[in-house]
Design a protein around this motif. Structure first.
Motif, PDB file in Angstrom:
ATOM      1  N   LEU A  46       0.858  -1.174   0.000  1.00  0.00           N
ATOM      2  CA  LEU A  46       0.000   0.000   0.000  1.00  0.00           C
ATOM      3  C   LEU A  46       0.900   1.231   0.000  1.00  0.00           C
ATOM      4  CD1 LEU A  46      -2.733   1.433   0.248  1.00  0.00           C
ATOM      5  CD2 LEU A  46      -2.564   1.168   2.736  1.00  0.00           C
ATOM      6  N   ALA A  47       0.847   1.988  -1.079  1.00  0.00           N
ATOM      7  CA  ALA A  47       1.684   3.186  -1.224  1.00  0.00           C
ATOM      8  C   ALA A  47       3.162   2.858  -0.991  1.00  0.00           C
ATOM      9  CB  ALA A  47       1.219   4.289  -0.287  1.00  0.00           C
ATOM     10  N   PHE A  94      -5.564   3.698   8.058  1.00  0.00           N
ATOM     11  CA  PHE A  94      -5.772   5.132   8.235  1.00  0.00           C
ATOM     12  C   PHE A  94      -6.271   5.479   9.639  1.00  0.00           C
ATOM     13  CE2 PHE A  94      -6.794   4.030   3.748  1.00  0.00           C
ATOM     14  CZ  PHE A  94      -5.638   4.543   3.184  1.00  0.00           C
ATOM     15  N   LEU A  95      -6.025   4.605  10.599  1.00  0.00           N
ATOM     16  CA  LEU A  95      -6.524   4.862  11.942  1.00  0.00           C
ATOM     17  C   LEU A  95      -5.937   6.169  12.495  1.00  0.00           C
ATOM     18  CD1 LEU A  95      -4.066   4.017  14.105  1.00  0.00           C
ATOM     19  CD2 LEU A  95      -4.808   1.733  13.465  1.00  0.00           C
ATOM     20  N   GLU A 123      -5.325   2.580  -1.715  1.00  0.00           N
ATOM     21  CA  GLU A 123      -4.203   3.128  -2.479  1.00  0.00           C
ATOM     22  C   GLU A 123      -4.504   4.567  -2.902  1.00  0.00           C
ATOM     23  OE1 GLU A 123      -0.418   3.018  -3.914  1.00  0.00           O
ATOM     24  OE2 GLU A 123      -1.393   1.277  -2.999  1.00  0.00           O
ATOM     25  N   ARG A 124      -5.722   4.809  -3.339  1.00  0.00           N
ATOM     26  CA  ARG A 124      -6.107   6.172  -3.731  1.00  0.00           C
ATOM     27  C   ARG A 124      -6.006   7.116  -2.536  1.00  0.00           C
ATOM     28  NH1 ARG A 124     -10.053   9.746  -3.442  1.00  0.00           N
ATOM     29  NH2 ARG A 124     -11.274   8.422  -2.036  1.00  0.00           N
ATOM     30  N   ARG A 125      -6.536   6.678  -1.392  1.00  0.00           N
ATOM     31  CA  ARG A 125      -6.517   7.528  -0.194  1.00  0.00           C
ATOM     32  C   ARG A 125      -5.090   7.776   0.289  1.00  0.00           C
ATOM     33  NH1 ARG A 125     -11.485   6.129   3.910  1.00  0.00           N
ATOM     34  NH2 ARG A 125     -13.105   5.802   2.348  1.00  0.00           N
ATOM     35  N   ALA A 126      -4.266   6.750   0.206  1.00  0.00           N
ATOM     36  CA  ALA A 126      -2.905   6.878   0.723  1.00  0.00           C
ATOM     37  C   ALA A 126      -2.094   7.896  -0.059  1.00  0.00           C
ATOM     38  CB  ALA A 126      -2.204   5.518   0.697  1.00  0.00           C
ATOM     39  N   ARG A 127      -2.493   8.147  -1.297  1.00  0.00           N
ATOM     40  CA  ARG A 127      -1.745   9.064  -2.149  1.00  0.00           C
ATOM     41  C   ARG A 127      -2.318  10.468  -2.165  1.00  0.00           C
ATOM     42  NH1 ARG A 127       2.180   6.351  -4.534  1.00  0.00           N
ATOM     43  NH2 ARG A 127       2.024   4.068  -4.715  1.00  0.00           N
ATOM     44  N   LEU A 128      -3.386  10.699  -1.399  1.00  0.00           N
ATOM     45  CA  LEU A 128      -3.941  12.052  -1.307  1.00  0.00           C
ATOM     46  C   LEU A 128      -3.003  12.945  -0.496  1.00  0.00           C
ATOM     47  CD1 LEU A 128      -7.703  11.273  -0.591  1.00  0.00           C
ATOM     48  CD2 LEU A 128      -6.724  12.148  -2.717  1.00  0.00           C
ATOM     49  N   PRO A 129      -2.917  14.211  -0.803  1.00  0.00           N
ATOM     50  CA  PRO A 129      -2.067  15.119  -0.032  1.00  0.00           C
ATOM     51  C   PRO A 129      -2.488  15.165   1.418  1.00  0.00           C
ATOM     52  CG  PRO A 129      -2.799  16.159  -2.081  1.00  0.00           C
ATOM     53  CD  PRO A 129      -3.578  14.882  -1.940  1.00  0.00           C
ATOM     54  N   GLY A 130      -1.524  15.247   2.322  1.00  0.00           N
ATOM     55  CA  GLY A 130      -1.808  15.336   3.758  1.00  0.00           C
ATOM     56  C   GLY A 130      -2.200  14.046   4.387  1.00  0.00           C
TER      57      GLY A 130
END
Length: 204
Positions: free
Chosen positions: A35-36, A113-114, A197-204
């Motif tokens: 993941l990322a 993402f906890l 994977e999409r969430r992990a690559r979002l800024p911040g």
């Protein structure tokens, strides 16, 4: 330190296996899926921040790179197969008690993402058990547990108890509410992994 973080990495990953992922022939553990650019469990270790051991069955060598003890389930004689995450909680309690820790904080390996303040808030809630909630849903694998509960839990597992939320409630669990987004998003399917994977690559 009076508490130890324990990552619960014992899930069977059936939906991942059905899609050619997960543990089993030709696959790997869900916790180790990339993941990322890192194994998914690495995100959980980083965010929980107080990790001292991993609860998992099978070959412990697959987690060697984390430099953490790997705790297999140790169940009472006669316990049925597949006792679920409570067996991992018990393994964590037994190990932590032997190391002199008073409490453990558990997090499942598929929740990358906890919240970073999860452990601090659960521990601050006090009580024998404190579990996370979000939008009215309990997340009993994301919880703080007094290690003094290990003998009652051992008996409960031998008696066939399997549902963490029910057992936690019987111990007088306190609930700690978390808000915003989906902080306890967990990865069960290939589609979930793509979303993670999409969430992990979002800024911040």
């Amino acid at each position: 330190m009076e508490h130890a973080g324990i990552i619960l990495a014992g899930g069977a990953s059936r939906r991942m296996q059905a899609a050619g992922h997960g543990a089993g022939p030709g696959g790997i553990d869900k916790a180790l899926l990339p993941l990322a650019g890192r194994p998914m469990i690495a995100h959980v270790v980083e965010r929980l921040g107080c990790v001292r051991a991993i609860s998992a069955n099978g070959d412990p060598e697959r987690f060697r790179s984390f430099g953490l003890p790997v705790l297999p389930d140790r169940l009472p004689d006669g316990t049925p197969d597949r006792p679920g995450p409570l067996a991992g909680v018990l393994a964590g309690m037994d190990w932590a008690a032997a190391q002199g820790f008073a409490r453990i904080v558990t997090a499942s390996a598929d929740t990358p993402f906890l919240p970073r303040d999860l452990a601090a808030r659960l521990l601050a809630a006090g009580g024998p058990v404190a579990m996370a909630t979000h939008e009215g849903r309990d997340h009993p694998t994301l919880a703080a547990w007094d290690v003094s509960l290990r003998e009652p839990l051992r008996r409960a597992l031998a008696e066939g108890v399997r549902r963490p939320a029910v057992w936690a409630e019987e111990q007088g669990a306190r609930r700690v509410a978390f808000f915003g987004g989906d902080p306890f998003f967990n990865v069960n399917t290939p589609e979930d992994l793509a979303e993670a994977e999409r969430r992990a690559r979002l800024p911040g």
